[in-house]
Design a protein around this motif. Structure first.
Motif, mmCIF file in Angstrom:
data_model
loop_
_atom_site.group_PDB
_atom_site.id
_atom_site.type_symbol
_atom_site.label_atom_id
_atom_site.label_comp_id
_atom_site.label_asym_id
_atom_site.label_seq_id
_atom_site.Cartn_x
_atom_site.Cartn_y
_atom_site.Cartn_z
ATOM 1 N N ILE A 77 2.581 17.406 3.910
ATOM 2 C CA ILE A 77 2.442 15.955 3.762
ATOM 3 C C ILE A 77 1.395 15.446 4.754
ATOM 4 O O ILE A 77 1.287 15.969 5.861
ATOM 5 C CB ILE A 77 3.812 15.271 4.004
ATOM 6 N N PRO A 78 0.580 14.446 4.360
ATOM 7 C CA PRO A 78 -0.404 13.915 5.317
ATOM 8 C C PRO A 78 0.284 13.321 6.555
ATOM 9 O O PRO A 78 1.297 12.643 6.438
ATOM 10 C CB PRO A 78 -1.123 12.811 4.530
ATOM 11 N N ILE A 79 -0.272 13.626 7.712
ATOM 12 C CA ILE A 79 0.228 13.044 8.957
ATOM 13 C C ILE A 79 -0.789 12.025 9.441
ATOM 14 O O ILE A 79 -1.968 12.337 9.577
ATOM 15 C CB ILE A 79 0.439 14.137 10.025
ATOM 16 N N PHE A 80 -0.333 10.806 9.661
ATOM 17 C CA PHE A 80 -1.233 9.754 10.140
ATOM 18 C C PHE A 80 -0.995 9.533 11.622
ATOM 19 O O PHE A 80 0.137 9.339 12.049
ATOM 20 C CB PHE A 80 -0.989 8.450 9.374
ATOM 21 N N LEU B 250 -2.611 21.371 18.284
ATOM 22 C CA LEU B 250 -2.254 20.491 17.179
ATOM 23 C C LEU B 250 -2.213 21.258 15.865
ATOM 24 O O LEU B 250 -1.372 21.024 15.009
ATOM 25 C CB LEU B 250 -3.272 19.352 17.092
ATOM 26 N N ARG B 251 -3.138 22.185 15.739
ATOM 27 C CA ARG B 251 -3.176 22.959 14.499
ATOM 28 C C ARG B 251 -1.938 23.837 14.360
ATOM 29 O O ARG B 251 -1.425 24.035 13.262
ATOM 30 C CB ARG B 251 -4.438 23.817 14.494
ATOM 31 N N GLU C 76 8.990 15.555 6.615
ATOM 32 C CA GLU C 76 8.407 15.810 5.298
ATOM 33 C C GLU C 76 9.500 15.813 4.228
ATOM 34 O O GLU C 76 9.348 15.200 3.169
ATOM 35 C CB GLU C 76 7.668 17.153 5.319
ATOM 36 N N ASP D 36 9.902 12.943 1.279
ATOM 37 C CA ASP D 36 9.997 13.236 -0.149
ATOM 38 C C ASP D 36 11.199 12.519 -0.761
ATOM 39 O O ASP D 36 11.109 11.931 -1.832
ATOM 40 C CB ASP D 36 10.103 14.752 -0.374
ATOM 41 N N GLN E 237 0.940 21.653 13.241
ATOM 42 C CA GLN E 237 0.860 21.118 11.889
ATOM 43 C C GLN E 237 0.870 22.209 10.820
ATOM 44 O O GLN E 237 0.977 21.914 9.634
ATOM 45 C CB GLN E 237 -0.440 20.299 11.801
ATOM 46 N N GLU F 203 4.748 8.667 1.291
ATOM 47 C CA GLU F 203 3.553 9.489 1.060
ATOM 48 C C GLU F 203 2.942 10.048 2.335
ATOM 49 O O GLU F 203 1.865 10.637 2.306
ATOM 50 C CB GLU F 203 2.484 8.664 0.324
ATOM 51 N N CYS G 194 1.413 -0.916 4.678
ATOM 52 C CA CYS G 194 2.412 0.118 4.419
ATOM 53 C C CYS G 194 3.817 -0.365 4.729
ATOM 54 O O CYS G 194 4.037 -1.075 5.702
ATOM 55 C CB CYS G 194 2.157 1.341 5.294
ATOM 56 N N GLN H 103 0.805 -1.220 0.000
ATOM 57 C CA GLN H 103 0.000 0.000 0.000
ATOM 58 C C GLN H 103 0.836 1.267 0.000
ATOM 59 O O GLN H 103 0.332 2.325 0.334
ATOM 60 C CB GLN H 103 -0.921 0.024 1.228
ATOM 61 N N PRO I 100 -2.550 6.956 13.913
ATOM 62 C CA PRO I 100 -3.493 5.838 14.087
ATOM 63 C C PRO I 100 -3.950 5.633 15.529
ATOM 64 O O PRO I 100 -4.965 5.006 15.757
ATOM 65 C CB PRO I 100 -2.715 4.614 13.599
ATOM 66 N N MET J 232 0.063 0.656 10.765
ATOM 67 C CA MET J 232 0.190 1.009 9.350
ATOM 68 C C MET J 232 0.776 -0.170 8.566
ATOM 69 O O MET J 232 0.370 -0.439 7.439
ATOM 70 C CB MET J 232 1.077 2.245 9.191
ATOM 71 N N VAL K 10 5.539 5.000 4.020
ATOM 72 C CA VAL K 10 5.456 6.164 4.909
ATOM 73 C C VAL K 10 6.714 6.203 5.775
ATOM 74 O O VAL K 10 7.412 5.202 5.900
ATOM 75 C CB VAL K 10 4.219 6.098 5.834
#
Lengths: 392, 392
Positions: free
Chosen positions: B311-314, B302-303, B276, B280, B306, B285, B204, B179, B316, B199, B182
Motif C-alpha cells: 500500500i502507498p505510504i504517505f 527506510l527501504r 495495510e 484494506d 517498507q 488507499e 482526505c 479525495q 507529508p 492530508m 487513508v
C-alpha cells in the motif's frame, strides 16, 4: 559595492543543523559540506579553511563565490568579509575603511562584535573603540543600536578577525549526499525539480532522470530538462551525471495497442518501473516525483500507478497547495521555471486521459504486450550523461 | 464584543479552491463541505443556506460556530455578520449600529461594499451613504481609505445584505473526504497527527490507528492519542471512528526472541503491515505517517522498513525541518501537542535501537517467528472505536 569588494578577500560560511548531530556524524557532514563547496566553486580560485562551526574561504572573486554558495544545502548564511589580525588597531582600521564605503548616504550605524578565544579586550571594548572612531571620522553619522541603517559586524576568532556588513541567506538543511541517494523524475514539468530540491535540502544526492518522449513530445520538454539539469549541477556540483531514457518506443506501442484511458496509467507505471531498475543500478534508495494531489485523479488511481513497484516513492509536494510550491521555487531561485511553457508535452493527450480504469485492465494490458520485458529493455538503453556537451 | 454578538445572527462562510473545479466536481465538493459543517456544528442550533460561492449559517451562537469552523479544511474564512434586507436604509442602520460598537476608541474607518445581483444602487452609493451617516453620527471619527483603524464590510447578495467587521481565516484546502480515505499512524508522537492534518487539508478522510504498546509503553502515549483523536473529531466530525491495535504481544515476542537491533525495524514493519490490512478493511488507499528524514537513520533503512508493503505510504513531513513542522502545528491549532511529554514511550529503548541491520536478517527473523501470521492475528484483534466513552 565595487570599492568594498577590493578589500574583501574572505567569505565566512555558516552552517546550522549540523551542530545538532553527534561528533562523528557532524564531522562526516562537515566533510561532505566542504566537498560540496569545492565542487560548487570549481573553476574559481579559492582556498578553504575550517574552524569549528565555520568555514572560511579566501578568494579574489568573493561575489562569484557567494552567488554559488547561497544555493548549497547545509549553508545557513555567508558574508563577504575583510580579514585582519585580531588586534584592536587592525580591526578598527578595517572597520573604518568598510564604514566609509558602506555608510555613504546613511544616517545611523551600530557595531556588533562577537568573539571566540582569549584576547586582551572584550567584545564591548571593540564596539566602543570602533564606534568612537567611526563617529570621529565620518561626519554627521549617529549611533543607533536598536534600528541602525547599517550594521557593522566584527567576528573575532583566535588570532584572526573578520569585518563585514552583509549576510546572505543560504537554504539551510543538510549537505547533499549525507543522507543517501535517490533518482528523480524530471520530465515535462518543473515540479519534479522542486521536489528534488527539497530532497537535496534534507541531504539527499539526487540523480535526475529525463524520459525523452519524442516523437510524442516536442522539444520544449527537453529544453526545460536542460534548464533543470543545469540547476541540479549548480546545487550538487558540476560532476553529477543524469540519465536520459528513450521513451518514444513505449508510447508508440501504447498508442497502437491499448485503449486511450489505459495509456496514461501505463506510461506512468513504466516510468516508475524503469526508475526502479535505474535506481538499483545507481545504488539509489528511492524515486522522487513532483506529483501532487491535484495531478492524481484519486488515491485509488495512485494505487494503480504504484502497484508492483517496490522501491519507495517520495512525493515531497504531495500535500502542498500551489502557493506553497511557488514559495519553495522562490527560495530555491527556481521561480523562472514555473512560468516555463512546458505546456502539454504529450501528443497523445487528451486521448490518453485516464477515465475509470481498473488495476485488472492495466495489468492485463501490460501482460498481453509483455511490457515488463520492454521496460527492462528501455532501462538498458538509458543513456548516462556525464559531460554537459554530450546532450545540449 | 458582547454587544456586537447580540446583533450578529449570520455567519458567512467562504471557500476557495473549489471554484477551480469543474461544475460536477465543485457541486460534489460543496455538498461534502456542507456535510462537514453540519457534522462540526453538531449540538449547536443553526440553519444552513447556500448560494453560489458562499454558505450562510443562521445561529444564535455565532462565536461557537466560528471557533469550530475555522478548523475545517475547505473553509477559507468566516465572518460573523448582521443580516438585513438589501435596502439602503436597512443597510445604513445596521452599519451604523455596528460602527457604534466597533469604532469605540478608534480614530478612522472605511466602508467596503461588494454587490452581486441587480439593485437600484451601486456599491459606491452604499459606501457614500453609509460613510456619511457614520461621519454625521459618530463624533471625531474620520474616513481613511488606505489605512483605516477599522473596516466595515457590506456584502450585498440579491435580496439580502450582510454587514460585518471581522474576518477569521480557516485552513483553506479541500473539504475532508473529497479525495478518498487513508489510515494514519498516530502512536506515541504528535507528528503523525500533523501529517494527518496535511492530508485532511488536501481532502482526505483520515482514520487514526493507535498502536497500544502496553505494557511496553506507559500511559502517556495513550493520553496523547486521546488528545489527537479529539483533534481529529474537531476537524472530521464527531462521528468518525478510530482503531486501537493491541501491540504489546508483538513486542513481548520480539523482546524474548530477537536481537536488540532487530526489534525497532520489525516493530515498525509490523505497524506498516497491520495498517495495510486495516486500510484494506476500511477501503482506505494509503497509510500516513509523521516520519521525517531525521527519524530514519538512512534511506537504506527506510527501504528495509517498507520492503514487502504494497500500500502507498504517505510521509507529508518527510522533507520538512522542525521550524516548518512547528509552523504547521501552529496553523492547525496543534501547538500544545508539540510540548506534550510523550517522551520515550517504549520500554525496550535503547536496547531496540537499530544498528547496522540487513534486510536479510530482518526477513529471516520474521519468518522464523512466523510474524506475518502474528501480524494478521493482531490486525484481527484491532478494536474499532466509535463512541468516545468506550475508550477514554
Amino acid at each position: 559595492m565595487k570599492d568594498i569588494d577590493a578589500m574583501v578577500k574572505t567569505v565566512i560560511v555558516r552552517y546550522g543543523e549540523l551542530a545538532l548531530k553527534s561528533e562523528p556524524t557532524r564531522m562526516r557532514f562537515e566533510r561532505c559540506l566542504r566537498e560540496d563547496i569545492k565542487s560548487a566553486l570549481n573553476g574559481l580560485s579559492f582556498e578553504l579553511r575550517r574552524e569549528r562551526g565555520r568555514i572560511f574561504i579566501s578568494t579574489s572573486s568573493p561575489r562569484s563565490v557567494i552567488s554559488r554558495l547561497v544555493r548549497l544545502p547545509g549553508i545557513v548564511s555567508v558574508s563577504p568579509s575583510v580579514e585582519v589580525e585580531a588586534r584592536i588597531e587592525a580591526i578598527s582600521s578595517a572597520a573604518l575603511n568598510l564604514a566609509r564605503k558602506s555608510l555613504s548616504g546613511k544616517r545611523s550605524f551600530a557595531v556588533r562584535t562577537s568573539r571566540v578565544g582569549s584576547h586582551t579586550f572584550t567584545s564591548r571594548d571593540v564596539n566602543t573603540v570602533v564606534g568612537s572612531l567611526i563617529l570621529k571620522k565620518i561626519p554627521e553619522i549617529r549611533v543607533n543600536l536598536s534600528e541602525p541603517d547599517q550594521e557593522i559586524f566584527i567576528e573575532i576568532r583566535g588570532e584572526r578577525a573578520y569585518v563585514f556588513t552583509e549576510v546572505f541567506s543560504g537554504p539551510g538543511g543538510l549537505p547533499v549526499s549525507t543522507q543517501g541517494k535517490v533518482v528523480a523524475l524530471i520530465s515535462g514539468r518543473v515540479e519534479g525539480a522542486i521536489a528534488s530540491w527539497l530532497m537535496m535540502k534534507r541531504g539527499c544526492k539526487v540523480i535526475p532522470i529525463f524520459f525523452d518522449a519524442r516523437p510524442y513530445a516536442d522539444a520544449r520538454a527537453k529544453r526545460l530538462a536542460v534548464k533543470i539539469v543545469k540547476f541540479f549541477r549548480a546545487v550538487e556540483g558540476s560532476n553529477i551525471h543524469f540519465l536520459v531514457v528513450p521513451y518514444g518506443e513505449l508510447l508508440g506501442v501504447l498508442s497502437k495497442n491499448v485503449q486511450g484511458p489505459l495509456i496514461c496509467p501505463i506510461c506512468i507505471r513504466g516510468m516508475y518501473k524503469i526508475s526502479e531498475i535505474l535506481a538499483d543500478e545507481e545504488k539509489a534508495e528511492g524515486v522522487v516525483t513532483g506529483e501532487g494531489f491535484d495531478d492524481l485523479n484519486s488515491l485509488e488511481y495512485l494505487r494503480i500507478l504504484q502497484y508492483g513497484v517496490r522501491i519507495p516513492i517520495f512525493r515531497p509536494l504531495f500535500s502542498f497547495d500551489e502557493g506553497r510550491i511557488e514559495k519553495i521555487a522562490e527560495q530555491a531561485s527556481m521561480r523562472e521555471f514555473l512560468s516555463y511553457p512546458a505546456g502539454q508535452s504529450c501528443s497523445l493527450f487528451p486521448r490518453c486521459l485516464p477515465d475509470k480504469v481498473s488495476l485488472r485492465e492495466v495489468l492485463d494490458a501490460e501482460e498481453k504486450l509483455n511490457l515488463n520485458e520492454l521496460f527492462r529493455k528501455i532501462a538498458k538503453n538509458a543513456e548516462k550523461i556525464q559531460k554537459w556537451s554530450q546532450w545540449i
